[in-house]
Design a protein around this motif. Structure first.
Motif, PDB file in Angstrom:
ATOM      1  N   ILE A 227       0.834  -1.207   0.000  1.00 51.27           N
ATOM      2  CA  ILE A 227       0.000   0.000   0.000  1.00 51.27           C
ATOM      3  C   ILE A 227       0.867   1.254   0.000  1.00 51.27           C
ATOM      4  CG2 ILE A 227      -1.614   1.358   1.405  1.00 51.27           C
ATOM      5  CD1 ILE A 227      -2.905  -1.291   2.254  1.00 51.27           C
ATOM      6  N   TYR A 258      -6.872  -2.452  -4.789  1.00 49.50           N
ATOM      7  CA  TYR A 258      -5.698  -1.795  -4.235  1.00 49.50           C
ATOM      8  C   TYR A 258      -5.357  -0.512  -5.001  1.00 49.50           C
ATOM      9  CZ  TYR A 258      -4.661  -5.294  -0.715  1.00 49.50           C
ATOM     10  OH  TYR A 258      -4.730  -6.104   0.390  1.00 49.50           O
ATOM     11  N   ARG A 260      -5.895   3.759  -5.326  1.00 55.94           N
ATOM     12  CA  ARG A 260      -6.184   4.936  -4.503  1.00 55.94           C
ATOM     13  C   ARG A 260      -7.272   5.794  -5.169  1.00 55.94           C
ATOM     14  NH1 ARG A 260      -2.582   5.974  -0.396  1.00 55.94           N
ATOM     15  NH2 ARG A 260      -0.508   5.008  -0.561  1.00 55.94           N
ATOM     16  N   PRO A 277      -9.280  -2.676   0.823  1.00 56.54           N
ATOM     17  CA  PRO A 277      -8.689  -2.345  -0.479  1.00 56.54           C
ATOM     18  C   PRO A 277      -8.674  -3.506  -1.461  1.00 56.54           C
ATOM     19  CG  PRO A 277      -6.985  -2.490   1.196  1.00 56.54           C
ATOM     20  CD  PRO A 277      -8.285  -2.553   1.919  1.00 56.54           C
ATOM     21  N   SER A 278      -8.858  -4.737  -0.976  1.00 57.41           N
ATOM     22  CA  SER A 278      -8.918  -5.867  -1.897  1.00 57.41           C
ATOM     23  C   SER A 278     -10.268  -5.955  -2.602  1.00 57.41           C
ATOM     24  CB  SER A 278      -8.645  -7.175  -1.144  1.00 57.41           C
ATOM     25  OG  SER A 278      -9.727  -7.513  -0.294  1.00 57.41           O
ATOM     26  N   ARG A 281     -11.263   0.267  -5.395  1.00 57.72           N
ATOM     27  CA  ARG A 281     -10.398   1.443  -5.272  1.00 57.72           C
ATOM     28  C   ARG A 281     -10.777   2.208  -4.003  1.00 57.72           C
ATOM     29  NH1 ARG A 281      -6.940   4.081  -8.691  1.00 57.72           N
ATOM     30  NH2 ARG A 281      -7.483   2.628 -10.362  1.00 57.72           N
ATOM     31  N   PHE A 282     -10.387   1.648  -2.869  1.00 60.36           N
ATOM     32  CA  PHE A 282     -10.816   2.178  -1.586  1.00 60.36           C
ATOM     33  C   PHE A 282      -9.661   2.642  -0.714  1.00 60.36           C
ATOM     34  CE2 PHE A 282     -14.467  -0.915  -2.347  1.00 60.36           C
ATOM     35  CZ  PHE A 282     -15.283   0.080  -2.887  1.00 60.36           C
ATOM     36  N   LEU A 283      -8.478   2.844  -1.294  1.00 60.53           N
ATOM     37  CA  LEU A 283      -7.380   3.423  -0.538  1.00 60.53           C
ATOM     38  C   LEU A 283      -7.508   4.937  -0.505  1.00 60.53           C
ATOM     39  CD1 LEU A 283      -4.314   1.313  -1.772  1.00 60.53           C
ATOM     40  CD2 LEU A 283      -5.488   1.155   0.434  1.00 60.53           C
ATOM     41  N   ALA A 290      -6.876   2.158   3.937  1.00 61.51           N
ATOM     42  CA  ALA A 290      -8.185   2.233   3.306  1.00 61.51           C
ATOM     43  C   ALA A 290      -8.957   3.403   3.911  1.00 61.51           C
ATOM     44  CB  ALA A 290      -8.953   0.936   3.536  1.00 61.51           C
TER      45      ALA A 290
END
Length: 347
Positions: A227, A258, A260, A277-278, A281-283, A290
């Protein structure tokens, strides 16, 4: 109609209350709701304690009983609103629409017609996933509503929440049906909101005092290292080349995993996997984590202090947030209904 007049609404399939919140923002008084999941009921009642809530399977609840307990005669309810459970229609569940899913929850859309037959509301507002438009149940629902006097065949379309002030890309089917008339879906003069607009001023999680924001992450050192190397502000795992996780190198598709978020764009669709994040697009755009559950809720356009139960843990709360209706999207379309009723329906 005077400015102080009250327009009453009922929220079927309440969830944690996104639909009710949007109706309130459009100046409807929500007088009743129905929800089955206990944790959603807990969240709903904490935020909307004045609403009479029936907890249980809507199929076991007689709408005539609800109408009588609310002391409403047929025709006195102004708005019947609902978002029937939509997991069975979703594109992921149906392999992007290439096969049908036999999910018993799909038939719950017909409850909208059953309750409309009992209450005879002035208007009906329903939101759902776009795939419902291609399902045979939508034709059955439209036909049933038209037989009740609601011209519904031309009363729905697919919209994108980002066009109504929600800081996220989220396609939804919206149906607005009124008795003996047709009104347009809300226009789109709303300014676009970005991730930065929504969550750019939030403190770093950990000591904010907001439990929904401060919940810790539990990830292996290897994943944390991955990350940390993903470029800020919209970066993707694909940019890591051979430094990706081995399982990602073999993965064909799902390229947002993974990834951003980008500061100056709307967020991707917030799903039940929004804290993982798996799952997409939740970083965070620049912090190596996350997004928090609070950030996810704000990207869904919930008020910053909206309360969500954590009694069943982080994943259960993420499920509520990801499945909820964005209040600002509801507000836009409920406002169209309010303005119509004020001008044309003699209320």
């Amino acid at each position: 109609m005077t400015a102080a007049a009250t327009l009453r609404a009922i929220d079927l399939f309440c969830g944690p209350g996104g639909l009710t919140q949007g109706l309130k923002q459009a100046r409807f008084e929500v007088v009743g709701g129905v929800e089955q999941e206990p944790i959603a009921c807990e969240t709903y009642s904490r935020n909307h304690p004045e609403v009479r809530l029936w907890q249980g399977d809507i199929r076991d609840l007689d709408p005539a009983r609800v109408r009588e307990e609310l002391a409403l005669e047929p025709g006195e309810l102004h708005l019947l609103a609902g978002c029937p459970p939509c997991q069975g229609f979703s594109s992921l569940r149906t392999r992007n629409g290439k096969r049908a899913v036999d999910d018993g929850r799909n038939d719950l859309v017909m409850q909208m017609a059953s309750w409309a037959a009992e209450f005879r509301p002035r208007a009906i507002l329903m939101e759902n996933v776009p795939a419902l438009a291609r399902d045979h149940r939508m034709e059955i629902l439209v036909t049933a509503l038209e037989e009740l006097g609601y011209p519904a065949r031309s009363a729905y379309r697919i919209v994108d929440a980002q066009e109504y002030g929600v800081p996220q890309r989220r396609r939804r089917l919206v149906l607005i049906a009124v008795r003996d008339d047709v009104i347009p879906i809300a226009e789109k003069p709303y300014p676009r909101q970005t991730v930065r607009d929504a969550i750019g001023d939030l403190p770093i999680p950990g000591s904010s005092g907001d439990r929904l924001h401060d919940l810790p992450e539990r990830r292996s050192q290897k994943v944390r290292d991955i990350i940390s190397r993903i470029p800020h502000d919209g970066g993707s795992r694909k940019e890591l080349g051979e430094d990706q996780l081995e399982c990602h190198k073999r993965l064909d598709g799902f390229y947002d995993i993974y990834g951003r978020m980008a500061w100056n764009k709307p967020a991707p669709t917030i799903t039940s996997g929004c804290s993982n994040p798996s799952k997409g697009r939740f970083l965070h755009p620049e912090q190596d984590r996350a997004i928090s559950l609070r950030e996810a809720a704000i990207l869904q356009s919930f008020p910053k202090k909206y309360w969500f139960s954590l009694r069943r843990g982080k994943e259960a709360a993420a499920l509520m947030i990801g499945n909820a209706l964005p209040p600002k999207l509801v507000e836009a379309h409920a406002t169209v209904v309010r303005e119509y009723l004020e001008q044309h329906a003699g209320v």
